[in-house]
Design a protein around this motif. Structure first.
Motif, PDB file in Angstrom:
ATOM      1  N   ILE A 115       0.495  -1.111  -0.527  1.00 25.80           N
ATOM      2  CA  ILE A 115       0.137   0.280   0.104  1.00 25.80           C
ATOM      3  C   ILE A 115       1.024   1.450  -0.103  1.00 25.80           C
ATOM      4  O   ILE A 115       1.446   1.741   0.948  1.00 25.80           O
ATOM      5  CB  ILE A 115      -0.953  -0.069   1.376  1.00 25.80           C
ATOM      6  CG1 ILE A 115      -1.533  -1.413   1.429  1.00 25.80           C
ATOM      7  CG2 ILE A 115      -1.539   1.373   1.736  1.00 25.80           C
ATOM      8  CD1 ILE A 115      -2.769  -1.015   2.755  1.00 25.80           C
ATOM      9  N   ASN A 116       0.776   1.558  -1.557  1.00 23.39           N
ATOM     10  CA  ASN A 116       1.893   3.475  -1.455  1.00 23.39           C
ATOM     11  C   ASN A 116       1.278   4.231   0.328  1.00 23.39           C
ATOM     12  O   ASN A 116       0.306   4.345  -0.368  1.00 23.39           O
ATOM     13  CB  ASN A 116       1.457   3.603  -2.845  1.00 23.39           C
ATOM     14  CG  ASN A 116       3.122   4.162  -3.116  1.00 23.39           C
ATOM     15  OD1 ASN A 116       2.897   5.669  -1.911  1.00 23.39           O
ATOM     16  ND2 ASN A 116       3.626   4.561  -4.243  1.00 23.39           N
ATOM     17  N   ARG A 117       2.520   4.716   0.976  1.00 23.54           N
ATOM     18  CA  ARG A 117       2.235   5.744   1.716  1.00 23.54           C
ATOM     19  C   ARG A 117       0.922   7.113   0.787  1.00 23.54           C
ATOM     20  O   ARG A 117       1.215   7.377   1.265  1.00 23.54           O
ATOM     21  CB  ARG A 117       3.331   5.930   2.473  1.00 23.54           C
ATOM     22  CG  ARG A 117       4.219   7.209   1.522  1.00 23.54           C
ATOM     23  CD  ARG A 117       5.338   7.113   2.349  1.00 23.54           C
ATOM     24  NE  ARG A 117       6.643   8.147   1.735  1.00 23.54           N
ATOM     25  CZ  ARG A 117       6.901   7.854   1.171  1.00 23.54           C
ATOM     26  NH1 ARG A 117       7.262   6.674   0.031  1.00 23.54           N
ATOM     27  NH2 ARG A 117       8.037   8.375   0.456  1.00 23.54           N
ATOM     28  N   HIS A 118       1.384   7.184  -0.809  1.00 22.32           N
ATOM     29  CA  HIS A 118       1.437   8.112  -0.787  1.00 22.32           C
ATOM     30  C   HIS A 118      -0.842   7.981  -1.371  1.00 22.32           C
ATOM     31  O   HIS A 118      -1.178   9.210  -2.038  1.00 22.32           O
ATOM     32  CB  HIS A 118       1.483   8.595  -2.765  1.00 22.32           C
ATOM     33  CG  HIS A 118       3.115   9.411  -2.040  1.00 22.32           C
ATOM     34  ND1 HIS A 118       3.204  10.358  -1.773  1.00 22.32           N
ATOM     35  CD2 HIS A 118       4.716   8.518  -2.215  1.00 22.32           C
ATOM     36  CE1 HIS A 118       4.752  10.409  -1.412  1.00 22.32           C
ATOM     37  NE2 HIS A 118       5.630   9.350  -2.373  1.00 22.32           N
ATOM     38  N   VAL A 119      -1.148   6.757  -0.571  1.00 22.50           N
ATOM     39  CA  VAL A 119      -2.624   7.125  -0.965  1.00 22.50           C
ATOM     40  C   VAL A 119      -3.076   8.078  -0.261  1.00 22.50           C
ATOM     41  O   VAL A 119      -4.647   7.726   0.003  1.00 22.50           O
ATOM     42  CB  VAL A 119      -3.488   5.412  -1.264  1.00 22.50           C
ATOM     43  CG1 VAL A 119      -3.144   4.794  -2.706  1.00 22.50           C
ATOM     44  CG2 VAL A 119      -3.396   4.837   0.213  1.00 22.50           C
ATOM     45  N   TYR A 120      -1.811   8.075   0.766  1.00 22.95           N
ATOM     46  CA  TYR A 120      -2.610   9.273   2.246  1.00 22.95           C
ATOM     47  C   TYR A 120      -2.497  10.450   2.265  1.00 22.95           C
ATOM     48  O   TYR A 120      -2.436  11.767   2.847  1.00 22.95           O
ATOM     49  CB  TYR A 120      -2.248   8.434   3.390  1.00 22.95           C
ATOM     50  CG  TYR A 120      -2.665   7.181   3.488  1.00 22.95           C
ATOM     51  CD1 TYR A 120      -3.940   7.310   4.677  1.00 22.95           C
ATOM     52  CD2 TYR A 120      -2.528   5.882   3.525  1.00 22.95           C
ATOM     53  CE1 TYR A 120      -4.764   6.552   5.199  1.00 22.95           C
ATOM     54  CE2 TYR A 120      -3.662   4.603   3.744  1.00 22.95           C
ATOM     55  CZ  TYR A 120      -4.285   5.072   5.003  1.00 22.95           C
ATOM     56  OH  TYR A 120      -5.005   3.654   5.316  1.00 22.95           O
ATOM     57  N   GLY A 121      -2.482  10.843   0.491  1.00 21.00           N
ATOM     58  CA  GLY A 121      -1.901  12.261   0.547  1.00 21.00           C
ATOM     59  C   GLY A 121      -3.029  13.005   0.152  1.00 21.00           C
ATOM     60  O   GLY A 121      -4.403  12.932   0.874  1.00 21.00           O
TER      61      GLY A 121
END
Length: 508
Positions: free
Chosen positions: A22-28
């Motif tokens: 889960i790429n951390r950048h989906v919490y952007g």
């Protein structure tokens, strides 16, 4: 159909079967020059009595750092396609004033520009995502902005940056090629925009070791033809740069309401039917993700092109007495559950979805934070981000829902449980969203494949589905401890109505 009797749900989580990271950048996050997001939100000015660092509000920075904020998208949104970056550099008192025609028809003084945004990202520890101007700008203008930000030698734009006080170049990994070109970004057809995207991407150069992800502005919700046109546009002679496709991602936008349209319903005054219709609408994000991914898999089975959802969230009527063009809305338990549903879908599609951005961070739409003078309020949605941050860069785990209560919404069955799980560094995180408006929910989770122990369990809810935080009651909706037992691999817990919960596990 849901009723007031305690319902039950049974799930299975395979702790030893790991999927995509889960790429951390989906919490952007997303910050546009819209209403009070930038001015009176992030930016208060160096002379403000509110504590700040070089004009950037300190309490907001601290709150977002607590979320491990991974990236911040700026300056828009629709504003991006009328923003000319040279207006926002140099001495602030010499910067030109312009009209923000999209949002409130107010005058923009450009005091918050490129250097202020990059300073903000450094304070947050977040990576910048800049949306360039395709709608009213030029290829040269965007190309020079990339050079200004990222080139390290004595090129013309690097010299200009140094003249404005910044010696070393920045790293800017994410670069948006316009915004909503089917609407406010130029009212183009998919084929027209695909041509522009290839052209603009070609001149967004990689300078001084800075690697770009060029993001083509994509579909409105489930417009698969738009995604198909962008993927087909990459199938041409010369459509590569640096040995990779000329743009490396395509995006889409998805806003949630209860079915009658954005900006037509109240944020805090809604019926039970509207509540369930909203959650059913939010659940459509999974179907939309599957549709775009299926199109992309046809053209790109190896997954070279990322999918990005760089605007998502609820869109309600503005609060009474506020500027209609400022999109200021309250944030309730219902909004928090919408966020939980989205993250579960994002986690399930982690193979292709690499970035997502909530709209927006402060004082606009489904905000993380509301400010009122020197007061700051954390919204229910903020708490979902905080409770879920352990999913960032973790490996997704399969969750099988064996039994769940349901109700009927928007003419179809709506399961009242949404869930996802992940693991990293000897830990696992389970997220549970209980959509039932009235009933408690007894949840039984069969944890298989590895031994586990409960480290912490928390729940987020309020007195009603419309409960919210404000200056007078800042913790009306806040995380609280949740009792969870684990015996012989079976995790048991009871969730109150309309709640979001996380269970943190230590695993063998």
């Amino acid at each position: 159909m849901e009723n007031s009797v305690t319902a039950t749900a049974r799930l299975v989580v395979d702790l030893d079967v790991t999927g995509a990271t889960i790429n951390r950048h989906v919490y952007g996050h997303f910050a546009e020059h819209l209403g009070r997001c930038i001015y009176d939100g992030f930016w208060v000015g160096e002379d403000s009595e509110i504590e700040n660092v070089r004009g950037i509000r300190s309490d907001v920075v601290a709150a977002l750092r607590a979320l491990d904020i991974p990236n911040l998208r700026w300056p828009g949104g629709c504003f991006a396609d009328e923003y000319h970056w040279r207006d926002g550099i140099g001495p602030r008192d010499e910067r030109p004033r312009v009209v923000n025609s999209h949002w409130g028809d107010v005058v923009e003084n450009n005091h918050f520009g490129t250097h202020e945004f990059m300073d903000l990202c450094e304070l947050l520890g977040a990576e910048p995502y800049i949306a360039g101007n395709v709608g009213s700008g030029t290829v040269q203008e965007m190309s020079e902005w990339v050079e200004y930000l990222t080139r390290g030698d004595d090129s013309p734009m690097a010299r200009l940056r140094r003249a404005n006080g910044r010696d070393e170049p920045w790293k800017v990994p994410f670069w948006g090629l316009g915004n909503e070109p089917w609407g406010c970004g130029g009212t183009m057809s998919a084929e027209q925009y695909a041509y522009e995207a290839r052209k603009y991407a070609t001149f967004c150069r990689e300078h001084s070791g800075n690697t770009l992800m060029r993001i083509a502005a994509g579909a409105n919700e489930g417009d698969l033809q738009w995604t198909r046109a962008l993927m087909e546009a990459l199938d041409c002679v010369g459509c590569t740069m640096y040995g990779k496709p000329v743009y490396q991602a395509v995006s889409f936008h998805f806003y949630t309401h209860s079915g009658s349209g954005i900006n037509t319903e109240d944020a805090t005054a809604f019926t039970t039917e509207q509540y369930y219709d909203t959650l059913a609408y939010a659940s459509e994000v999974d179907r939309i993700l599957r549709g775009h991914i299926a199109v992309m898999d046809t053209y790109d089975p190896d997954g070279r092109i990322a999918l990005v959802c760089d605007e998502w969230g609820t869109w309600w009527n503005v609060e009474e007495g506020t500027n209609p063009g400022f999109l200021f809305q309250q944030n309730t338990v219902r909004d928090a559950l919408v966020a939980g549903i989205h993250f579960d879908a994002f986690h399930r599609h982690a193979r292709r979805l690499q970035i997502a951005n909530i709209a927006q961070t402060l004082n606009v739409l489904q905000a993380m934070i509301l400010t009122d003078g020197d007061a700051m309020v954390l919204t229910p949605t903020y708490h979902v981000f905080e409770m879920n941050k352990g999913h960032q860069d973790a490996q997704s785990l399969p969750v099988h829902v064996l039994e769940t209560p349901s109700t009927t919404a928007r003419g179809a069955e709506l399961p009242l449980v949404s869930s996802s799980a992940s693991t990293k560094d000897g830990k696992a995180l389970l997220s549970l969203t209980h959509l039932g408006a009235e009933s408690d929910l007894d949840v039984s989770v069969d944890l298989r494949g590895r031994g586990a122990r409960v480290a912490r369990a928390r729940v987020l809810t309020g007195d009603s589905t419309a409960a919210f935080n404000d200056v007078d009651t800042p913790e009306a909706v806040a995380p609280a401890p949740l009792e969870a037992t684990l015996v012989d691999g079976i995790l048991s817990l009871r969730l109150p109505p309309h709640s979001f919960a996380t269970v943190e596990l230590d695993v063998d």
